[in-house]
Design a protein around this motif. Structure first.
Motif, PDB file in Angstrom:
ATOM      1  N   ILE A 165      -6.532  -4.187  -2.896  1.00  0.00           N
ATOM      2  CA  ILE A 165      -7.683  -4.975  -2.452  1.00  0.00           C
ATOM      3  C   ILE A 165      -8.894  -4.045  -2.436  1.00  0.00           C
ATOM      4  O   ILE A 165      -8.792  -2.857  -2.766  1.00  0.00           O
ATOM      5  N   GLY A 166     -10.055  -4.559  -2.079  1.00  0.00           N
ATOM      6  CA  GLY A 166     -11.297  -3.796  -2.249  1.00  0.00           C
ATOM      7  C   GLY A 166     -11.641  -2.815  -1.150  1.00  0.00           C
ATOM      8  O   GLY A 166     -12.694  -2.165  -1.213  1.00  0.00           O
ATOM      9  N   LEU A 167     -10.814  -2.675  -0.134  1.00  0.00           N
ATOM     10  CA  LEU A 167     -11.124  -1.781   0.976  1.00  0.00           C
ATOM     11  C   LEU A 167     -10.843  -0.317   0.606  1.00  0.00           C
ATOM     12  O   LEU A 167      -9.791  -0.018   0.011  1.00  0.00           O
ATOM     13  N   ASN A 168     -11.759   0.591   0.977  1.00  0.00           N
ATOM     14  CA  ASN A 168     -11.587   2.012   0.643  1.00  0.00           C
ATOM     15  C   ASN A 168     -12.441   2.885   1.564  1.00  0.00           C
ATOM     16  O   ASN A 168     -13.392   2.404   2.199  1.00  0.00           O
ATOM     17  N   VAL A 204      -6.877   0.857  -0.390  1.00  0.00           N
ATOM     18  CA  VAL A 204      -5.989   0.003   0.422  1.00  0.00           C
ATOM     19  C   VAL A 204      -5.269  -1.017  -0.457  1.00  0.00           C
ATOM     20  O   VAL A 204      -5.855  -1.604  -1.372  1.00  0.00           O
ATOM     21  N   GLN A 205      -4.028  -1.201  -0.112  1.00  0.00           N
ATOM     22  CA  GLN A 205      -3.174  -2.163  -0.792  1.00  0.00           C
ATOM     23  C   GLN A 205      -2.458  -3.044   0.234  1.00  0.00           C
ATOM     24  O   GLN A 205      -2.398  -2.700   1.424  1.00  0.00           O
ATOM     25  N   TYR A 206      -1.940  -4.161  -0.232  1.00  0.00           N
ATOM     26  CA  TYR A 206      -0.948  -4.912   0.549  1.00  0.00           C
ATOM     27  C   TYR A 206       0.402  -4.282   0.236  1.00  0.00           C
ATOM     28  O   TYR A 206       0.840  -4.254  -0.919  1.00  0.00           O
ATOM     29  N   ARG A 226      -0.221   3.244  -9.019  1.00  0.00           N
ATOM     30  CA  ARG A 226      -0.327   2.092  -9.919  1.00  0.00           C
ATOM     31  C   ARG A 226       0.377   0.868  -9.321  1.00  0.00           C
ATOM     32  O   ARG A 226       1.531   0.953  -8.896  1.00  0.00           O
ATOM     33  N   MET A 227      -0.357  -0.213  -9.311  1.00  0.00           N
ATOM     34  CA  MET A 227       0.187  -1.497  -8.812  1.00  0.00           C
ATOM     35  C   MET A 227      -0.726  -2.623  -9.258  1.00  0.00           C
ATOM     36  O   MET A 227      -1.769  -2.385  -9.891  1.00  0.00           O
ATOM     37  N   GLY A 228      -0.353  -3.831  -8.918  1.00  0.00           N
ATOM     38  CA  GLY A 228      -1.176  -4.986  -9.253  1.00  0.00           C
ATOM     39  C   GLY A 228      -2.417  -5.046  -8.370  1.00  0.00           C
ATOM     40  O   GLY A 228      -2.643  -4.186  -7.516  1.00  0.00           O
ATOM     41  N   TYR A 229      -3.221  -6.081  -8.560  1.00  0.00           N
ATOM     42  CA  TYR A 229      -4.443  -6.218  -7.771  1.00  0.00           C
ATOM     43  C   TYR A 229      -4.823  -7.689  -7.658  1.00  0.00           C
ATOM     44  O   TYR A 229      -4.340  -8.545  -8.412  1.00  0.00           O
TER      45      TYR A 229
END
Length: 238
Positions: A165-168, A204-206, A226-229
């Motif tokens: 997600i867009g949080l950083n 940040v990711q889920y 590496r992961m989806g988004y």
């Protein structure tokens, strides 16, 4: 017809009573030449004729009643068919709406999903956070900004895998901001041990399996992982 039948029955009963009166008045002479006998015979003939009419009318009434029953049944069948047609039409309309909703809410790659005035796209191709950010921009959106519990719950309910997600906090360690508008967080979904605030974990990711959790939660992760988004964009108003 029922009234005629009732009238004839009354007449038959009346004739029978009249015959009983005649018999009671003079029943001593029962020979063939006796006026009493002839009068009784006439009454019997009349009564028999009336009884025949009663039977005939009764049969006609029976047929009429059956016809009426048939009409009632036909009317009921017609009414049921009409109700069924109405229900089938409603079901077709409902199916049409469901199909539209499925198309709108599909989480297949390349499909935008509508929720609360925003469109979302779930992409499960595994890429770094920066590549995900660029891909979202090319699609006309940005990495998702999660602003409420309702939005967060919905995202979790439809996602199929861990996503960026867009949080950083790339610009300043510990200062979490959204890539879409550089604003801070007013809503968060960190598990009790997050964010871990490691210097190299700035995106940040889920997360679920990667974090050993039973359900999705936010996790700060190395931006090079590496992961989806999930991309987001507001609806365009004409």
């Amino acid at each position: 017809m029922c009234n005629s039948l009732y009238l004839l029955l009354v007449l038959c009963v009346t004739s029978s009573l009249a015959m009983e009166k005649i018999i009671s008045e003079d029943s001593s002479d029962t020979s063939c030449n006796s006026p009493f006998v002839w009068m009784m015979v006439k009454h019997l003939d009349r009564t028999d004729t009336k009884l025949n009419k009663v039977q005939s009318l009764s049969h006609q009434n029976h047929i009429a009643i059956n016809n009426m029953k048939g009409k009632i049944v036909n009317d009921e069948v017609t009414e049921i068919k009409s109700l069924l047609n109405g229900i089938q039409k409603k079901m077709r309309n409902m199916q049409f709406e469901i199909d539209n909703l499925k198309r709108r809410c599909s989480t297949n790659p390349g499909d935008w999903v509508l929720f609360s005035g925003h469109n979302y796209m779930f992409v499960y191709k595994k890429v770094t956070w920066n590549i995900a950010k660029i891909d979202c921009q090319q699609k006309g959106g940005y990495l998702a900004k999660v602003e409420s519990g309702a939005e967060n719950s919905w995202l979790i309910s439809v996602m199929k895998d861990e996503v960026w997600i867009g949080l950083n906090d790339i610009q300043s360690e510990g200062q979490w901001k959204w890539i879409s508008d550089n604003t801070g967080i007013s809503f968060s979904y960190w598990p009790s041990n997050q964010p871990s605030s490691k210097r190299r974990e700035n995106c940040v990711q889920y997360c679920k399996e990667r974090c050993g959790m039973k359900s999705y939660g936010w996790n700060d992760e190395s931006c090079g992982s590496r992961m989806g988004y999930v991309c987001e964009k507001q609806l365009e108003h004409s």
